[in-house]
Scaffold this motif. Structure first.
Motif, PDB file in Angstrom:
ATOM      1  N   ASP A 269       0.825  -1.209   0.000  1.00  0.00           N
ATOM      2  CA  ASP A 269       0.000   0.000   0.000  1.00  0.00           C
ATOM      3  C   ASP A 269       0.862   1.262   0.000  1.00  0.00           C
ATOM      4  OD1 ASP A 269      -2.280  -1.497  -0.054  1.00  0.00           O
ATOM      5  OD2 ASP A 269      -2.765  -1.256   2.075  1.00  0.00           O
ATOM      6  N   LYS A 270       2.013   1.189   0.651  1.00  0.00           N
ATOM      7  CA  LYS A 270       2.923   2.335   0.635  1.00  0.00           C
ATOM      8  C   LYS A 270       3.439   2.565  -0.783  1.00  0.00           C
ATOM      9  CE  LYS A 270       4.269   4.234   3.832  1.00  0.00           C
ATOM     10  NZ  LYS A 270       3.834   5.479   4.512  1.00  0.00           N
ATOM     11  N   LEU A 271       3.772   1.483  -1.464  1.00  0.00           N
ATOM     12  CA  LEU A 271       4.270   1.575  -2.837  1.00  0.00           C
ATOM     13  C   LEU A 271       3.210   2.126  -3.784  1.00  0.00           C
ATOM     14  CD1 LEU A 271       6.615   0.708  -4.857  1.00  0.00           C
ATOM     15  CD2 LEU A 271       5.284  -1.389  -5.182  1.00  0.00           C
ATOM     16  N   SER A 272       1.973   1.693  -3.597  1.00  0.00           N
ATOM     17  CA  SER A 272       0.906   2.011  -4.554  1.00  0.00           C
ATOM     18  C   SER A 272      -0.056   3.092  -4.072  1.00  0.00           C
ATOM     19  CB  SER A 272       0.109   0.739  -4.853  1.00  0.00           C
ATOM     20  OG  SER A 272      -0.544   0.275  -3.682  1.00  0.00           O
ATOM     21  N   ASP A 273       0.272   3.747  -2.971  1.00  0.00           N
ATOM     22  CA  ASP A 273      -0.624   4.740  -2.370  1.00  0.00           C
ATOM     23  C   ASP A 273      -1.941   4.122  -1.915  1.00  0.00           C
ATOM     24  OD1 ASP A 273       1.059   6.939  -2.586  1.00  0.00           O
ATOM     25  OD2 ASP A 273       0.401   7.414  -4.607  1.00  0.00           O
ATOM     26  N   GLY A 274      -1.966   2.787  -1.757  1.00  0.00           N
ATOM     27  CA  GLY A 274      -3.182   2.118  -1.330  1.00  0.00           C
ATOM     28  C   GLY A 274      -4.279   2.141  -2.377  1.00  0.00           C
ATOM     29  N   LYS A 275      -3.890   2.362  -3.658  1.00  0.00           N
ATOM     30  CA  LYS A 275      -4.894   2.516  -4.719  1.00  0.00           C
ATOM     31  C   LYS A 275      -4.777   1.456  -5.798  1.00  0.00           C
ATOM     32  CE  LYS A 275      -5.161   7.432  -3.781  1.00  0.00           C
ATOM     33  NZ  LYS A 275      -4.700   8.768  -4.130  1.00  0.00           N
ATOM     34  N   SER A 276      -4.132   0.341  -5.481  1.00  0.00           N
ATOM     35  CA  SER A 276      -4.012  -0.748  -6.449  1.00  0.00           C
ATOM     36  C   SER A 276      -4.381  -2.063  -5.779  1.00  0.00           C
ATOM     37  CB  SER A 276      -2.576  -0.837  -6.987  1.00  0.00           C
ATOM     38  OG  SER A 276      -2.394  -2.004  -7.766  1.00  0.00           O
ATOM     39  N   PRO A 277      -5.088  -2.942  -6.500  1.00  0.00           N
ATOM     40  CA  PRO A 277      -5.433  -4.246  -5.930  1.00  0.00           C
ATOM     41  C   PRO A 277      -4.344  -5.299  -6.113  1.00  0.00           C
ATOM     42  CG  PRO A 277      -6.517  -3.975  -8.036  1.00  0.00           C
ATOM     43  CD  PRO A 277      -5.804  -2.678  -7.763  1.00  0.00           C
ATOM     44  N   GLY A 278      -3.236  -4.927  -6.770  1.00  0.00           N
ATOM     45  CA  GLY A 278      -2.159  -5.901  -6.954  1.00  0.00           C
ATOM     46  C   GLY A 278      -1.430  -5.707  -8.274  1.00  0.00           C
ATOM     47  N   PHE A 279      -0.495  -6.616  -8.538  1.00  0.00           N
ATOM     48  CA  PHE A 279       0.271  -6.569  -9.776  1.00  0.00           C
ATOM     49  C   PHE A 279      -0.418  -7.391 -10.862  1.00  0.00           C
ATOM     50  CE2 PHE A 279       3.647  -5.735  -6.637  1.00  0.00           C
ATOM     51  CZ  PHE A 279       4.250  -4.616  -7.214  1.00  0.00           C
ATOM     52  N   ALA A 280      -0.177  -7.012 -12.102  1.00  0.00           N
ATOM     53  CA  ALA A 280      -0.632  -7.786 -13.257  1.00  0.00           C
ATOM     54  C   ALA A 280       0.598  -8.253 -14.028  1.00  0.00           C
ATOM     55  CB  ALA A 280      -1.514  -6.933 -14.164  1.00  0.00           C
ATOM     56  N   PRO A 281       0.560  -9.476 -14.580  1.00  0.00           N
ATOM     57  CA  PRO A 281       1.712  -9.941 -15.365  1.00  0.00           C
ATOM     58  C   PRO A 281       1.811  -9.204 -16.694  1.00  0.00           C
ATOM     59  CG  PRO A 281      -0.093 -11.522 -15.485  1.00  0.00           C
ATOM     60  CD  PRO A 281      -0.508 -10.478 -14.490  1.00  0.00           C
ATOM     61  N   MET A 282       3.041  -8.968 -17.151  1.00  0.00           N
ATOM     62  CA  MET A 282       3.273  -8.316 -18.439  1.00  0.00           C
ATOM     63  C   MET A 282       4.345  -9.078 -19.204  1.00  0.00           C
ATOM     64  SD  MET A 282       1.116  -5.793 -18.349  1.00  0.00           S
ATOM     65  CE  MET A 282       1.546  -4.576 -19.602  1.00  0.00           C
ATOM     66  N   LYS A 283       4.276  -8.973 -20.532  1.00  0.00           N
ATOM     67  CA  LYS A 283       5.288  -9.573 -21.393  1.00  0.00           C
ATOM     68  C   LYS A 283       5.650  -8.574 -22.477  1.00  0.00           C
ATOM     69  CE  LYS A 283       1.728 -12.073 -24.039  1.00  0.00           C
ATOM     70  NZ  LYS A 283       0.615 -11.413 -23.336  1.00  0.00           N
ATOM     71  N   HIS A 284       6.737  -8.849 -23.179  1.00  0.00           N
ATOM     72  CA  HIS A 284       7.245  -7.889 -24.159  1.00  0.00           C
ATOM     73  C   HIS A 284       6.196  -7.536 -25.215  1.00  0.00           C
ATOM     74  CE1 HIS A 284      10.055  -5.728 -26.678  1.00  0.00           C
ATOM     75  NE2 HIS A 284       9.695  -6.485 -27.696  1.00  0.00           N
ATOM     76  N   GLU A 285       5.414  -8.511 -25.644  1.00  0.00           N
ATOM     77  CA  GLU A 285       4.434  -8.275 -26.698  1.00  0.00           C
ATOM     78  C   GLU A 285       3.392  -7.225 -26.309  1.00  0.00           C
ATOM     79  OE1 GLU A 285       5.451 -11.263 -25.672  1.00  0.00           O
ATOM     80  OE2 GLU A 285       6.657 -11.731 -27.458  1.00  0.00           O
ATOM     81  N   ASP A 286       3.212  -7.020 -25.022  1.00  0.00           N
ATOM     82  CA  ASP A 286       2.253  -6.016 -24.567  1.00  0.00           C
ATOM     83  C   ASP A 286       2.690  -4.601 -24.948  1.00  0.00           C
ATOM     84  OD1 ASP A 286       0.553  -7.902 -23.317  1.00  0.00           O
ATOM     85  OD2 ASP A 286       1.850  -7.950 -21.561  1.00  0.00           O
ATOM     86  N   TYR A 287       3.948  -4.456 -25.353  1.00  0.00           N
ATOM     87  CA  TYR A 287       4.494  -3.127 -25.656  1.00  0.00           C
ATOM     88  C   TYR A 287       4.764  -2.916 -27.141  1.00  0.00           C
ATOM     89  CZ  TYR A 287       4.634  -2.890 -20.669  1.00  0.00           C
ATOM     90  OH  TYR A 287       4.241  -2.898 -19.353  1.00  0.00           O
ATOM     91  N   ASN A 288       4.133  -3.740 -27.991  1.00  0.00           N
ATOM     92  CA  ASN A 288       4.304  -3.560 -29.436  1.00  0.00           C
ATOM     93  C   ASN A 288       3.860  -2.176 -29.888  1.00  0.00           C
ATOM     94  OD1 ASN A 288       5.411  -6.088 -29.907  1.00  0.00           O
ATOM     95  ND2 ASN A 288       3.452  -7.052 -30.410  1.00  0.00           N
ATOM     96  N   VAL A 289       2.770  -1.688 -29.299  1.00  0.00           N
ATOM     97  CA  VAL A 289       2.293  -0.357 -29.668  1.00  0.00           C
ATOM     98  C   VAL A 289       3.293   0.712 -29.245  1.00  0.00           C
ATOM     99  CG1 VAL A 289       0.986  -0.039 -27.513  1.00  0.00           C
ATOM    100  CG2 VAL A 289       0.314   1.214 -29.572  1.00  0.00           C
ATOM    101  N   THR A 290       4.002   0.463 -28.155  1.00  0.00           N
ATOM    102  CA  THR A 290       5.006   1.414 -27.677  1.00  0.00           C
ATOM    103  C   THR A 290       6.240   1.401 -28.571  1.00  0.00           C
ATOM    104  OG1 THR A 290       4.215   0.898 -25.442  1.00  0.00           O
ATOM    105  CG2 THR A 290       6.207   2.229 -25.615  1.00  0.00           C
ATOM    106  N   ILE A 291       6.553   0.256 -29.166  1.00  0.00           N
ATOM    107  CA  ILE A 291       7.669   0.182 -30.116  1.00  0.00           C
ATOM    108  C   ILE A 291       7.391   1.114 -31.296  1.00  0.00           C
ATOM    109  CG2 ILE A 291       8.893  -1.325 -31.735  1.00  0.00           C
ATOM    110  CD1 ILE A 291       8.459  -3.612 -29.738  1.00  0.00           C
ATOM    111  N   GLU A 292       6.153   1.114 -31.766  1.00  0.00           N
ATOM    112  CA  GLU A 292       5.770   2.012 -32.853  1.00  0.00           C
ATOM    113  C   GLU A 292       5.871   3.474 -32.405  1.00  0.00           C
ATOM    114  OE1 GLU A 292       1.939   0.940 -34.337  1.00  0.00           O
ATOM    115  OE2 GLU A 292       2.427  -1.192 -34.437  1.00  0.00           O
TER     116      GLU A 292
END
Length: 305
Positions: A269-292
């Motif tokens: 909660d200190k890390l997230s300001d108490g405003k996140s329910p947790g982490f979500a998994p991510m992989k490189h392909e999730d950032y294809n739009v960012t590569i563009e």
């Protein structure tokens, strides 16, 4: 007094314990007695320490090796540190992650991002102006001063440049002056102080943004500002680790992150300001739009140079 039988029994127990502890766990701990986690501050130094010290303590306990938080001056320092192998885990924005992945030839890999308050992933780039300033949209601020953030910031620099290009706005010609504020916090303060009429920043919701974080610390009043631009949704800011680390270590790091919300809720909660329910998994392909997006920004910089 220990008899020979007792000694043999203890020896057998010790051997069993050693066999129960996978050799690879000892191998990676011997090779990585300390892990460095790097973060680029969006706030002042004391705020960073307060937010990340419990996080580092939790990771140290879970992984069984010391985890040190390194506060970098900018994203370029984190990128270079991971490219050189001196930083094992880095916190990035999408653009800076793609830059790190590119210059390291795939030497970093994303594995997690903080979920937004509603459980979704991703965030937005917004442009702030003072509430009493004339103008309701970005196009109304021709000739005014614009504050951007770190050149490797997604919401503070790259998405704004990309979005303005789609709006046929050439920042160098449209605005009176473009200021590199450095950090998201500095950009807000520049608007507050009148250095810039417009300043870009990250935003999840009205209750979860850099502006709301600053307001909660009584640095500014949220009601003094208005949003005059909001981007399309951006992929979530990733935590990325070195691809070259042993698989067992990478698995242990990922598990520690995903267990944190339940194992050490106070630190989470200190890390997230108490405003996140947790982490979500991510992989490189999730950032294809960012590569563009990154390609667009790089091409734009080449035209300017």
């Amino acid at each position: 007094m220990l008899t020979r039988r007792h000694t043999l029994t203890l020896a057998a127990a010790g051997l069993a314990a050693a066999l129960a502890t996978p050799a690879f766990a000892q191998d990676w701990k011997a090779k990585f007695p300390e892990l460095v986690f790097a973060v680029v501050p969006a706030e002042n130094a004391s705020g960073v320490t307060e937010r990340y010290a419990p996080f580092a303590a939790y990771l140290t306990k879970e992984l069984g090796v010391k985890v040190t938080v390194r506060v970098a001056n900018d994203y370029a320092a984190v990128i270079e540190g991971q490219r050189a192998g001196n930083i094992h885990i880095g916190e990035y924005g999408p653009s800076s992650y793609v830059r790190a992945w590119t210059v390291s030839n795939g030497g970093v890999e994303p594995f997690a991002t903080l979920r937004a308050f509603d459980g979704s992933t991703g965030y937005y780039s917004v442009a702030y102006a003072k509430k009493d300033t004339a103008g309701a949209k970005l196009e109304d601020f021709k000739g005014k001063n614009l504050c951007l953030v770190d050149p490797n910031s997604t919401s503070g620099n790259n998405v704004p440049l990309y979005s303005m290009a789609k709006m046929s706005i050439e920042p160098d010609k449209f605005f009176g002056k473009i200021v590199n504020a450095g950090s998201h916090e500095n950009a807000v303060m520049a608007v507050q102080q009148g250095t810039c009429e417009i300043g870009f920043n990250w935003w999840n919701s009205e209750e979860d943004s850099n502006l709301s974080r600053m307001a909660n610390k009584n640095m500014v009043k949220k009601d003094d500002f208005k949003i005059v631009f909001k981007s399309d949704k951006i992929p979530g800011s990733p935590y990325a680790m070195l691809s070259s680390m042993p698989a067992e270590l990478k698995t242990a790091i990922s598990k520690a992150f995903f267990d944190m919300q339940t194992k050490d809720k106070a630190a989470f909660d200190k890390l997230s300001d108490g405003k996140s329910p947790g982490f979500a998994p991510m992989k490189h392909e999730d950032y294809n739009v960012t590569i563009e997006l990154q390609k667009f920004v790089d091409d734009l910089r080449k035209k300017r140079s």
